[in-house]
Design a protein around this motif. Structure first.
Motif, mmCIF file in Angstrom:
data_model
loop_
_atom_site.group_PDB
_atom_site.id
_atom_site.type_symbol
_atom_site.label_atom_id
_atom_site.label_comp_id
_atom_site.label_asym_id
_atom_site.label_seq_id
_atom_site.Cartn_x
_atom_site.Cartn_y
_atom_site.Cartn_z
ATOM 1 N N LEU A 72 9.389 -22.272 -24.041
ATOM 2 C CA LEU A 72 10.546 -21.926 -23.211
ATOM 3 C C LEU A 72 10.406 -22.597 -21.853
ATOM 4 O O LEU A 72 9.284 -22.803 -21.393
ATOM 5 N N GLU A 98 12.402 -28.392 -22.044
ATOM 6 C CA GLU A 98 11.660 -28.823 -20.848
ATOM 7 C C GLU A 98 12.400 -28.433 -19.564
ATOM 8 O O GLU A 98 13.533 -28.872 -19.306
ATOM 9 N N SER A 99 11.712 -27.651 -18.748
ATOM 10 C CA SER A 99 12.334 -27.104 -17.535
ATOM 11 C C SER A 99 12.930 -28.193 -16.642
ATOM 12 O O SER A 99 14.066 -28.058 -16.174
ATOM 13 N N ARG A 114 -5.692 -16.393 -28.937
ATOM 14 C CA ARG A 114 -5.031 -17.681 -29.203
ATOM 15 C C ARG A 114 -5.800 -18.873 -28.670
ATOM 16 O O ARG A 114 -5.601 -19.998 -29.132
HETATM 17 N N1 GSH Z 1 6.513 -28.416 -19.982
HETATM 18 C C1 GSH Z 1 7.266 -27.283 -20.440
HETATM 19 C C2 GSH Z 1 6.312 -26.105 -20.554
HETATM 20 C C3 GSH Z 1 6.915 -25.003 -21.382
HETATM 21 C C4 GSH Z 1 5.946 -23.845 -21.574
HETATM 22 O O1 GSH Z 1 4.741 -24.016 -21.724
HETATM 23 N N2 GSH Z 1 6.530 -22.647 -21.597
HETATM 24 C C5 GSH Z 1 5.752 -21.467 -21.835
HETATM 25 C C6 GSH Z 1 6.287 -20.322 -21.002
HETATM 26 S S1 GSH Z 1 6.003 -20.604 -19.293
HETATM 27 C C7 GSH Z 1 5.888 -21.080 -23.287
HETATM 28 O O2 GSH Z 1 6.981 -21.007 -23.783
HETATM 29 N N3 GSH Z 1 4.788 -20.841 -23.984
HETATM 30 C C8 GSH Z 1 4.845 -20.511 -25.349
HETATM 31 C C9 GSH Z 1 3.541 -20.215 -25.931
HETATM 32 O O3 GSH Z 1 2.600 -19.997 -25.185
HETATM 33 O O4 GSH Z 1 3.436 -20.184 -27.158
HETATM 34 C C10 GSH Z 1 8.437 -27.001 -19.492
HETATM 35 O O5 GSH Z 1 8.367 -27.431 -18.332
HETATM 36 O O6 GSH Z 1 9.420 -26.390 -19.907
#
Ligand code: GSH
Length: 202
Positions: free
Chosen positions: A52, A65-66, A122
């Motif tokens: 997300l 991607e944010s 995890r």
């Molecule tokens: N580079 C991505 C990073 C996305 C990311 O790592 N999001 C996290 C939440 S902050 C996530 O969804 N993690 C899912 C997981 O840990 O399985 C962005 O900027 O959107």
């Protein structure tokens, strides 16, 4: 259009704070990361890498991607500008945003992943990895504190997406139990100002 979001996660919050600064409203759909919904079959059809935030347009186009999501809105709604107004200011903001993402938000995320019980099942949690990330984070915050010595905003004369990313990065560092050094007075001044903005509540 809708934004797949999780209220407590930093990267979705980065987009929400940006949207609040712009005055743009987008319907949100929660994907509960604590329940692993990002790895469920329905969500993997939306984002095969399972992260997300994700923006879904009315025609079904998916934008992950944010920063890509932010750039999409910035092109549609250039005012007020949060990504610069000319080649030099755009390049400068992009550079500072990357430094805040890589040096602050990503380091805070690594500390969290290697220390929080939430990730215990995890991630092969390794104290040394967390320590290296803490040192990287400290080095980058020392540098940013110095950068903010005689200016108000991270990447120029007005608020930009670099400030948004740094706000989120420091917020997540605190979640990862990393405390700002009280000697970083420039950073503290900047942080208090950012937190006081209505967008910080998004
Ligand atoms: N580079 C991505 C990073 C996305 C990311 O790592 N999001 C996290 C939440 S902050 C996530 O969804 N993690 C899912 C997981 O840990 O399985 C962005 O900027 O959107």
């Amino acid at each position: 259009m809708k934004l797949y979001d999780y209220t407590h996660a930093p990267n979705p919050r980065k987009v929400r704070v940006y949207l609040a600064e712009k005055g743009i409203q987008v319907p949100l759909q929660q994907v509960d990361l604590t329940k692993g919904e990002q790895r469920s079959p329905w969500f993997l059809t939306i984002n095969p890498v399972g992260g997300l935030p994700v923006l879904e347009l009315d025609d079904g186009t998916i934008i992950p991607e944010s920063l890509a999501i932010i750039e999409y809105f910035e092109e549609l709604y250039p005012n007020p500008p949060l990504m610069g107004t000319d080649p030099v200011s755009r390049a400068k903001i992009r550079a500072y945003e990357r430094r805040c993402e890589q040096g602050v938000l990503n380091q805070a995320a690594t500390i969290f992943q290697h220390t929080s019980p939430f990730f215990a099942g995890r991630v092969d949690q390794t104290p040394k990895v967390a320590e290296i990330a803490r040192n990287n984070l400290t080095a980058r915050l020392v540098w940013l504190n110095d950068e903010l010595k005689d200016r108000e905003w991270v990447a120029g004369d007005s608020i930009s997406v670099a400030d948004v990313t740094l706000l989120i990065g420091i917020g997540w560092a605190k979640v990862a139990k990393y405390d700002l050094d009280p000697a970083w007075t420039n950073l503290a001044r900047w942080y208090e100002k950012m937190k006081a903005r209505p967008s910080a509540k998004a």
